[in-house]
Design a protein around this motif. Structure first.
Motif, PDB file in Angstrom:
ATOM      1  N   LEU A  67       0.833  -1.207   0.000  1.00 33.45           N
ATOM      2  CA  LEU A  67       0.000   0.000   0.000  1.00 33.45           C
ATOM      3  C   LEU A  67       0.868   1.258   0.000  1.00 33.45           C
ATOM      4  CD1 LEU A  67      -2.788   1.373   0.227  1.00 33.45           C
ATOM      5  CD2 LEU A  67      -2.554   1.156   2.721  1.00 33.45           C
ATOM      6  N   TYR A  68       1.919   1.235   0.788  1.00 29.44           N
ATOM      7  CA  TYR A  68       2.883   2.337   0.882  1.00 29.44           C
ATOM      8  C   TYR A  68       3.463   2.664  -0.496  1.00 29.44           C
ATOM      9  CZ  TYR A  68       7.171   4.548   2.896  1.00 29.44           C
ATOM     10  OH  TYR A  68       8.201   5.383   3.233  1.00 29.44           O
ATOM     11  N   GLU A  69       3.912   1.638  -1.201  1.00 23.43           N
ATOM     12  CA  GLU A  69       4.536   1.838  -2.512  1.00 23.43           C
ATOM     13  C   GLU A  69       3.529   2.257  -3.588  1.00 23.43           C
ATOM     14  OE1 GLU A  69       7.742   1.903  -3.517  1.00 23.43           O
ATOM     15  OE2 GLU A  69       8.219   1.766  -1.387  1.00 23.43           O
ATOM     16  N   ILE A  70       2.383   1.594  -3.627  1.00 27.30           N
ATOM     17  CA  ILE A  70       1.411   1.929  -4.670  1.00 27.30           C
ATOM     18  C   ILE A  70       0.807   3.313  -4.430  1.00 27.30           C
ATOM     19  CG2 ILE A  70      -0.704   0.900  -3.710  1.00 27.30           C
ATOM     20  CD1 ILE A  70      -1.117  -0.241  -6.608  1.00 27.30           C
ATOM     21  N   SER A  71       0.645   3.691  -3.168  1.00 26.58           N
ATOM     22  CA  SER A  71       0.135   5.033  -2.864  1.00 26.58           C
ATOM     23  C   SER A  71       1.121   6.095  -3.323  1.00 26.58           C
ATOM     24  CB  SER A  71      -0.123   5.181  -1.364  1.00 26.58           C
ATOM     25  OG  SER A  71      -1.085   4.265  -0.932  1.00 26.58           O
ATOM     26  N   GLU A  72       2.397   5.814  -3.093  1.00 26.24           N
ATOM     27  CA  GLU A  72       3.445   6.745  -3.511  1.00 26.24           C
ATOM     28  C   GLU A  72       3.412   6.952  -5.024  1.00 26.24           C
ATOM     29  OE1 GLU A  72       8.288   7.157  -3.141  1.00 26.24           O
ATOM     30  OE2 GLU A  72       7.330   5.296  -2.552  1.00 26.24           O
ATOM     31  N   ARG A  73       3.226   5.883  -5.767  1.00 23.88           N
ATOM     32  CA  ARG A  73       3.167   5.992  -7.221  1.00 23.88           C
ATOM     33  C   ARG A  73       1.902   6.707  -7.673  1.00 23.88           C
ATOM     34  NH1 ARG A  73       7.724   4.989  -6.186  1.00 23.88           N
ATOM     35  NH2 ARG A  73       8.813   3.085  -6.695  1.00 23.88           N
ATOM     36  N   GLY A  74       0.822   6.484  -6.954  1.00 22.93           N
ATOM     37  CA  GLY A  74      -0.460   7.079  -7.337  1.00 22.93           C
ATOM     38  C   GLY A  74      -0.534   8.578  -7.138  1.00 22.93           C
ATOM     39  N   THR A  75       0.277   9.113  -6.225  1.00 20.37           N
ATOM     40  CA  THR A  75       0.242  10.554  -5.978  1.00 20.37           C
ATOM     41  C   THR A  75       1.451  11.278  -6.545  1.00 20.37           C
ATOM     42  OG1 THR A  75       1.360  10.318  -3.834  1.00 20.37           O
ATOM     43  CG2 THR A  75      -1.059  10.243  -3.827  1.00 20.37           C
ATOM     44  N   SER A  76       2.330  10.576  -7.232  1.00 20.56           N
ATOM     45  CA  SER A  76       3.585  11.180  -7.685  1.00 20.56           C
ATOM     46  C   SER A  76       3.406  12.300  -8.703  1.00 20.56           C
ATOM     47  CB  SER A  76       4.504  10.103  -8.268  1.00 20.56           C
ATOM     48  OG  SER A  76       3.908   9.530  -9.410  1.00 20.56           O
ATOM     49  N   TRP A  77       2.225  12.483  -9.209  1.00 16.82           N
ATOM     50  CA  TRP A  77       1.972  13.529 -10.195  1.00 16.82           C
ATOM     51  C   TRP A  77       1.588  14.865  -9.534  1.00 16.82           C
ATOM     52  CZ3 TRP A  77      -2.882  15.669 -10.116  1.00 16.82           C
ATOM     53  CH2 TRP A  77      -3.845  14.967  -9.391  1.00 16.82           C
ATOM     54  N   LEU A  78       1.220  14.853  -8.263  1.00 15.06           N
ATOM     55  CA  LEU A  78       0.726  16.075  -7.613  1.00 15.06           C
ATOM     56  C   LEU A  78       1.774  17.190  -7.553  1.00 15.06           C
ATOM     57  CD1 LEU A  78      -1.347  14.608  -4.650  1.00 15.06           C
ATOM     58  CD2 LEU A  78      -2.221  15.834  -6.645  1.00 15.06           C
ATOM     59  N   GLY A  79       2.977  16.856  -7.099  1.00 19.51           N
ATOM     60  CA  GLY A  79       4.030  17.870  -6.988  1.00 19.51           C
ATOM     61  C   GLY A  79       4.395  18.489  -8.328  1.00 19.51           C
ATOM     62  N   PRO A  80       4.701  17.668  -9.351  1.00 22.57           N
ATOM     63  CA  PRO A  80       4.995  18.255 -10.657  1.00 22.57           C
ATOM     64  C   PRO A  80       3.818  19.062 -11.225  1.00 22.57           C
ATOM     65  CG  PRO A  80       5.813  16.020 -10.570  1.00 22.57           C
ATOM     66  CD  PRO A  80       5.017  16.230  -9.313  1.00 22.57           C
ATOM     67  N   PHE A  81       2.600  18.637 -10.923  1.00 22.40           N
ATOM     68  CA  PHE A  81       1.427  19.382 -11.377  1.00 22.40           C
ATOM     69  C   PHE A  81       1.388  20.770 -10.733  1.00 22.40           C
ATOM     70  CE2 PHE A  81      -3.074  20.589 -10.792  1.00 22.40           C
ATOM     71  CZ  PHE A  81      -3.457  20.682 -12.127  1.00 22.40           C
ATOM     72  N   VAL A  82       1.600  20.831  -9.422  1.00 19.15           N
ATOM     73  CA  VAL A  82       1.620  22.127  -8.723  1.00 19.15           C
ATOM     74  C   VAL A  82       2.758  22.985  -9.256  1.00 19.15           C
ATOM     75  CG1 VAL A  82       2.054  23.222  -6.472  1.00 19.15           C
ATOM     76  CG2 VAL A  82       0.434  21.321  -6.649  1.00 19.15           C
ATOM     77  N   PHE A  83       3.921  22.389  -9.455  1.00 23.17           N
ATOM     78  CA  PHE A  83       5.077  23.106  -9.987  1.00 23.17           C
ATOM     79  C   PHE A  83       4.753  23.684 -11.370  1.00 23.17           C
ATOM     80  CE2 PHE A  83       9.232  23.450 -12.048  1.00 23.17           C
ATOM     81  CZ  PHE A  83      10.027  23.975 -11.044  1.00 23.17           C
ATOM     82  N   ALA A  84       4.201  22.847 -12.235  1.00 18.79           N
ATOM     83  CA  ALA A  84       3.872  23.291 -13.598  1.00 18.79           C
ATOM     84  C   ALA A  84       2.789  24.361 -13.606  1.00 18.79           C
ATOM     85  CB  ALA A  84       3.443  22.100 -14.447  1.00 18.79           C
ATOM     86  N   MET A  85       1.785  24.196 -12.766  1.00 20.41           N
ATOM     87  CA  MET A  85       0.708  25.195 -12.716  1.00 20.41           C
ATOM     88  C   MET A  85       1.229  26.534 -12.203  1.00 20.41           C
ATOM     89  SD  MET A  85      -1.744  23.757 -14.163  1.00 20.41           S
ATOM     90  CE  MET A  85      -2.911  25.071 -13.986  1.00 20.41           C
ATOM     91  N   ALA A  86       2.124  26.488 -11.229  1.00 22.00           N
ATOM     92  CA  ALA A  86       2.704  27.732 -10.710  1.00 22.00           C
ATOM     93  C   ALA A  86       3.511  28.447 -11.794  1.00 22.00           C
ATOM     94  CB  ALA A  86       3.570  27.441  -9.494  1.00 22.00           C
ATOM     95  N   ILE A  87       4.259  27.691 -12.587  1.00 17.86           N
ATOM     96  CA  ILE A  87       4.996  28.305 -13.704  1.00 17.86           C
ATOM     97  C   ILE A  87       4.015  28.867 -14.721  1.00 17.86           C
ATOM     98  CG2 ILE A  87       6.504  27.847 -15.677  1.00 17.86           C
ATOM     99  CD1 ILE A  87       8.008  25.862 -13.909  1.00 17.86           C
ATOM    100  N   GLN A  88       2.988  28.093 -15.022  1.00 18.65           N
ATOM    101  CA  GLN A  88       1.984  28.526 -16.001  1.00 18.65           C
ATOM    102  C   GLN A  88       1.332  29.843 -15.578  1.00 18.65           C
ATOM    103  OE1 GLN A  88       1.299  26.839 -18.856  1.00 18.65           O
ATOM    104  NE2 GLN A  88      -0.265  28.260 -19.517  1.00 18.65           N
TER     105      GLN A  88
END
Length: 183
Positions: free
Chosen positions: A137-158
């Motif tokens: 669960l620990y590993e699959i959860s980590e993979r499932g949320t790994s897009w949040l940080g880059p999304f916030v980063f990209a949106m802030a740049i945008q």
């Protein structure tokens, strides 16, 4: 059975947040260095190699620190340092590639420690005999949320056209993780 262990669930949520911040800083640091600080590819390769080398010693250091103050407090300290790193990267004080090497050294010191101690602390919070289930669960959860940080980063740049604000936005993950982990 995770809802029966509210502290474990809270830790897992905190971990997913702050680890997403860590992974985003790692993934976007070379882009920040090249775009914001105008560092060359050669400088960035040297920086990445230095981080890998220093991270080994940082993990050892945080291991000793965890024995002294406890794993949870050591992780909380690392999150304070991570937050300080993104605030410094946002600030006008960071102006050169040479300074970015110092930032990279600080990141390296907390990088290995925060991740290794997180796994160690999680292993102490799960029921005996269910390690495989919980770490899956620990590993699959980590993979499932790994897009949040880059999304916030990209949106802030945008929205702002600023890498500094994008890095600062990633600090939200460290602060949220810090708040949840302290509970």
């Amino acid at each position: 059975k995770l809802p029966r262990y509210p502290h474990t669930l809270l830790f897992l949520i905190a971990y997913l947040l702050y680890n997403d911040g860590i992974q985003t800083v790692i993934a976007m640091s070379s882009q920040f260095g090249s775009e914001e600080l105008k560092m060359s590819s050669d400088q960035l390769i040297q920086l990445i190699l230095m981080v890998q080398f220093v991270a080994f010693f940082g993990a050892l250091g945080f291991g000793y620190l965890a024995r002294w103050i406890g794993a949870k407090k050591a992780i909380l300290l690392s999150l304070v340092i991570w937050t300080g790193v993104v605030v410094y990267a946002w600030s006008p004080l960071l102006v050169s590639g040479g300074q970015f090497f110092y930032v990279g050294a600080v990141i390296a010191i907390v990088l290995g420690g925060s991740q290794a101690l997180s796994r160690s602390l999680f292993s102490q919070m799960i029921p005996m005999g269910q390690e495989t289930e919980y770490f899956s669960l620990y590993e699959i959860s980590e993979r499932g949320t790994s897009w949040l940080g880059p999304f916030v980063f990209a949106m802030a740049i945008q929205w702002t056209d600023s890498y500094r604000i994008a890095v600062l936005a990633v600090g939200i993950f460290f602060i949220a993780g810090l708040i949840l982990l302290s509970r």
